[in-house]
Write an enzyme that holds these catalytic residues in place. Structure first.
Site, mmCIF file in Angstrom:
data_model
loop_
_atom_site.group_PDB
_atom_site.id
_atom_site.type_symbol
_atom_site.label_atom_id
_atom_site.label_comp_id
_atom_site.label_asym_id
_atom_site.label_seq_id
_atom_site.Cartn_x
_atom_site.Cartn_y
_atom_site.Cartn_z
ATOM 1 N N GLY A 1 -1.023 12.052 -3.130
ATOM 2 C CA GLY A 1 -0.037 13.285 -2.663
ATOM 3 C C GLY A 1 0.590 12.974 -1.472
ATOM 4 O O GLY A 1 0.514 11.803 -0.810
ATOM 5 N N GLN B 1 -13.133 7.191 -1.227
ATOM 6 C CA GLN B 1 -12.357 6.094 -0.745
ATOM 7 C C GLN B 1 -12.219 6.683 1.039
ATOM 8 O O GLN B 1 -12.031 5.831 1.810
ATOM 9 C CB GLN B 1 -11.116 5.656 -1.087
ATOM 10 C CG GLN B 1 -10.071 6.731 -0.901
ATOM 11 C CD GLN B 1 -8.589 6.290 -1.678
ATOM 12 O OE1 GLN B 1 -8.799 6.240 -2.896
ATOM 13 N NE2 GLN B 1 -8.050 5.674 -0.961
ATOM 14 N N LEU C 1 3.613 13.121 -0.647
ATOM 15 C CA LEU C 1 4.633 11.917 -0.982
ATOM 16 C C LEU C 1 5.674 12.152 -0.062
ATOM 17 O O LEU C 1 6.107 12.812 0.434
ATOM 18 C CB LEU C 1 5.024 12.376 -2.471
ATOM 19 C CG LEU C 1 3.906 12.602 -3.506
ATOM 20 C CD1 LEU C 1 4.522 12.826 -4.882
ATOM 21 C CD2 LEU C 1 3.064 11.583 -3.726
ATOM 22 N N LYS D 1 3.072 -2.313 0.784
ATOM 23 C CA LYS D 1 2.643 -1.929 2.324
ATOM 24 C C LYS D 1 0.919 -2.112 2.226
ATOM 25 O O LYS D 1 0.565 -2.684 3.236
ATOM 26 C CB LYS D 1 3.076 -0.508 2.668
ATOM 27 C CG LYS D 1 2.455 0.037 3.912
ATOM 28 C CD LYS D 1 3.032 1.273 4.177
ATOM 29 C CE LYS D 1 2.247 2.710 3.440
ATOM 30 N NZ LYS D 1 1.082 2.671 3.703
ATOM 31 N N ASP D 2 0.403 -1.548 1.105
ATOM 32 C CA ASP D 2 -1.058 -1.742 1.399
ATOM 33 C C ASP D 2 -1.415 -2.755 0.415
ATOM 34 O O ASP D 2 -1.908 -2.808 -0.760
ATOM 35 C CB ASP D 2 -1.647 -0.547 0.394
ATOM 36 C CG ASP D 2 -1.436 0.814 1.292
ATOM 37 O OD1 ASP D 2 -1.637 0.924 2.289
ATOM 38 O OD2 ASP D 2 -1.024 1.761 0.556
ATOM 39 N N HIS E 1 6.687 6.527 -1.977
ATOM 40 C CA HIS E 1 6.298 6.932 -3.242
ATOM 41 C C HIS E 1 7.447 7.270 -4.098
ATOM 42 O O HIS E 1 7.591 6.874 -5.307
ATOM 43 C CB HIS E 1 5.624 8.402 -3.097
ATOM 44 C CG HIS E 1 4.327 8.265 -2.549
ATOM 45 N ND1 HIS E 1 4.022 8.995 -1.236
ATOM 46 C CD2 HIS E 1 3.111 7.647 -2.848
ATOM 47 C CE1 HIS E 1 2.805 8.724 -0.744
ATOM 48 N NE2 HIS E 1 2.215 7.865 -1.591
ATOM 49 N N VAL F 1 9.165 0.726 2.009
ATOM 50 C CA VAL F 1 10.303 1.411 2.154
ATOM 51 C C VAL F 1 10.278 1.545 3.993
ATOM 52 O O VAL F 1 9.227 2.013 4.327
ATOM 53 C CB VAL F 1 10.518 2.737 1.821
ATOM 54 C CG1 VAL F 1 11.781 3.584 2.238
ATOM 55 C CG2 VAL F 1 10.803 2.671 0.146
ATOM 56 N N GLN G 1 -4.944 -3.627 -0.776
ATOM 57 C CA GLN G 1 -4.994 -2.724 -2.016
ATOM 58 C C GLN G 1 -4.547 -3.324 -3.217
ATOM 59 O O GLN G 1 -5.104 -3.607 -4.478
ATOM 60 C CB GLN G 1 -4.784 -1.378 -1.593
ATOM 61 C CG GLN G 1 -4.630 -0.427 -3.136
ATOM 62 C CD GLN G 1 -4.338 0.992 -2.480
ATOM 63 O OE1 GLN G 1 -5.263 1.600 -2.082
ATOM 64 N NE2 GLN G 1 -3.263 1.384 -2.879
HETATM 65 O O1 PAF Z 1 -2.730 4.045 -2.259
HETATM 66 C C1 PAF Z 1 -3.073 5.273 -2.363
HETATM 67 O O2 PAF Z 1 -2.429 6.329 -2.521
HETATM 68 C C2 PAF Z 1 -4.754 5.404 -2.822
HETATM 69 O O3 PAF Z 1 -5.265 4.369 -2.318
HETATM 70 C C3 PAF Z 1 -4.759 5.373 -4.683
HETATM 71 C C4 PAF Z 1 -4.172 3.822 -5.258
HETATM 72 C C5 PAF Z 1 -3.687 6.288 -5.282
HETATM 73 C C6 PAF Z 1 -6.101 5.544 -5.106
HETATM 74 O O4 PAF Z 1 -6.705 6.808 -4.568
#
Ligand code: PAF
Length: 167
Positions: free
Chosen positions: A5, A35, A7, A123-124, A11, A150, A127
């Site tokens: 969220g 997390q 956003l 960006k991540d 996103h 972005v 991840q």
């Molecule tokens: O990147 C994120 O917003 C979060 O780590 C994700 C991938 C939605 C998991 O909660």
């Protein structure tokens, strides 16, 4: 398009790419407690559902999945998904439980939604690599689509400023 969220334009880019590639676009909004470490403030994570819903509609999403916490982590929940090695370096050094929380929720979202494609921002970067590894290692039949960051005119990435200060 899995999200927590709050956003923003980054996103929007994920949703737009999904819109181009997919017949049906689902966006999930779930602020995933697993997390966040105990010293990271889950409660102050920004939440703005009305804004998020409008952004999803404006960018052509078909489904918004906004589950309550009990649906994701019932009292007796006891399984995690962990990618080793890749999660022990970089951000994983200072946030040792973070990626296990990410891979567990993403695996759950994948099982619940069963997408053909899933979209993550470059960006991540760590991840993205960890999620790609999880899908490969577990033979998940899902293509992970990396999406460009972005940037604002000053070169900074689009992200809400109150996201964990360690980022
Ligand atoms: O990147 C994120 O917003 C979060 O780590 C994700 C991938 C939605 C998991 O909660």
């Amino acid at each position: 398009v899995p999200t927590m969220g709050s956003l923003h334009k980054g996103h929007e880019e994920l949703i737009k790419r999904a819109r181009l590639m997919c017949k049906t676009v689902a966006v999930s909004i779930f602020v995933n407690p697993t997390q966040f470490a105990p010293n990271e403030d889950l409660n102050s994570y920004p939440r703005n559902f009305v804004n998020d819903r409008n952004l999803c509609i404006d960018n052509g999403a078909d489904i918004l999945f906004y589950p309550p916490i009990e649906e994701i982590y019932p009292d007796n929940f006891s399984t995690t998904v962990k990618v080793n090695k890749l999660t022990e370096v970089l951000e994983g050094k200072s946030r040792p439980s973070h990626f296990e929380g990410v891979t567990t929720i993403v695996a759950k979202l994948f099982m619940m939604i069963m997408p053909d494609f899933a979209f993550f921002g470059k960006k991540d970067a760590q991840q993205l690599i960890v999620i790609q590894k999880m899908t490969d290692d577990l033979n998940m039949p899902i293509s992970i689509i990396p999406v460009e960051t972005v940037r604002k005119p000053n070169g900074r990435s689009e992200e809400h400023t109150s996201e964990l200060q360690s980022h």
